[in-house]
Each structure stands twice: as structure tokens, then as C-alpha cells.
Design a protein around this motif. Structure first.
Motif: not given
Length: 228
Positions: A107-119
Motif C-alpha cells: 500500500a505504501i509503495a503504491a501511494k509513493e509511486i503515484k507521485m513519481l508519474n512523469a506525465a
């Protein structure tokens, strides 16, 4: 003169330490490196991992003929420092971490990855996109974010350092956490603090997660105080 190595966070680079280095250089021989694939550096492997970044540190130490170093690690850099202390203890003296995320799950990883979307970054925070392009190269910054995202997914599936691993780290460790940090929780920092045999902990006032927003004199004070 002691050797102090500065380790940056995920998707960061050593240039972020430029405001800090002048205050430390008179007391320590200060070193700062870019992890593989960061800051324009070539990657030593096709995927990012804590183990890869630890090898970056060991390689740098070998090239510079450094037997041991003290480490200040910001965010992921602190995680890497603790990993090295766990598996290559003879290479490390003292460790200071700041804003290091030490607990990961899906869950934590999924949340952080959302903030790393280049587009999304290009659309909503173009100034940050420009900053990342300047830091990693206009042709590479999106790849850096993608590889960091994949690394976080792996951490979410299986945290590289488990709580019991910290029992084996006997080095003096200072865990620093900002009281405004929205990424790293007090609970997870305390959980690791309680496992470390020789640790201290401090909370920095008025301090969010980004290192650019840290009060430099306060941070330098803690680094110098702990390493003396």
C-alpha cells in the motif's frame, strides 16, 4: 580528518547537498556521490535496488582507498547506509539518517509511486519536471522515475531490511525525522530506533520531507554534534 560520505535520496542527486557541504568541509573530508543512474551517472545494473546503491558506495570507497566512512544519508540514502552497516559493517563508522522511509509494504509503495508519474509531474508540476530534467538529463529523468518506481514496488513486496536486521547493526546511529514529514512516520522510525542497539533519535522542528526545506544550520549542528 574524518571522512564523511553524503548519500542522496531516490530520484535525487549529490547536487542537493551543495548548501550543506561548505558548513561541513572545515571539519570533515566530505564526499558525495550520485547513485547509479542518478545525476547523469551510468547505471551499473538494469534495475535499481538498495543492494545496487550499496555497491556504488563500496566501489567509490575502493577507488578513493577509504577504509571506513561516516555517512549522512537523506531519505533513501539513509536506508542504503543502514544496509551497508548490516552487511558490510567494517566499512561504516557512524550513521546519521534524515527522513528515511524504513517501512515499506504494498500500500505504501503504491501511494509513493503515484507521485513519481512523469506525465502527471509534467502536467501538474512543470517546474519540478524541469528540475528533474536538469538533474538527470532531459533524455533520462523519466527513466529514473520509472526505475525508482519499480524499486519501490519491490520494497513493497519484500522490505530489504526487516526489523530483526536492525538488531545486528551495532554502529552508533542517529535517526533524524522532521516534525512535518508527510512521507515518514514517527511510528516506523521509533520501531527501528527500538531495534538498534546503539541508536539515538531527534525530531527537527518545522521540517517537512524535502531536503531543500530543511533548516541547514540545525541539520549541520546535529551532524557535527553526533560525529564529534
Amino acid at each position: 580528518m574524518k571522512h564523511l560520505l553524503l548519500l542522496h535520496g531516490a530520484a535525487g542527486a549529490k547536487d542537493q547537498f551543495e548548501p550543506i557541504i561548505p558548513s561541513l568541509s572545515g571539519v570533515y573530508q566530505v564526499h558525495a556521490i550520485n547513485f547509479s543512474g542518478h545525476g547523469g551517472e551510468n547505471s551499473r545494473a538494469s534495475i535499481f535496488s538498495i543492494a545496487l546503491f550499496a555497491q556504488d558506495v563500496l566501489h567509490y570507497m575502493a577507488v578513493k582507498q577509504l577504509e571506513t566512512v561516516d555517512i549522512f544519508g537523506y531519505s533513501m540514502g539513509g536506508y542504503v547506509a543502514l544496509y551497508i552497516a548490516r552487511y558490510y559493517p567494517e566499512k561504516i563508522g557512524k550513521i546519521i539518517t534524515l527522513a528515511s522511509k524504513l517501512h515499506w509494504d504494498e500500500a505504501i509503495a503504491a501511494k509513493e509511486i503515484k507521485m513519481l508519474n512523469a506525465a502527471t509531474i509534467q502536467q501538474k508540476v512543470p517546474a519540478f519536471a524541469q528540475q528533474l530534467a536538469a538533474r538527470h538529463g532531459s533524455q533520462h529523468w523519466e527513466t529514473v522515475l520509472e526505475k525508482v518506481s519499480n524499486m519501490l514496488l519491490e520494497l513493497g513486496n519484500a522490505n530489504t531490511l526487516q526489523l530483526h536486521d536492525y538488531n545486528h547493526i551495532t554502529h552508533p546511529v542517529l535517526l533524524l525525522l522532521g516534525d512535518r514529514d508527510k512521507m515518514v512516520t514517527m511510528d516506523e522510525t521509533l520501531a527501528v530506533f527500538k531495534q538498534l542497539p546503539n541508536a539515538q533519535m531527534a525530531v527537527l522542528p518545522g521540517t517537512p520531507h524535502p531536503i531543500e526545506q530543511v533548516n541547514i544550520p540545525v541539520l549541520v549542528f546535529f551532524i557535527q554534534w553526533f560525529l564529534k
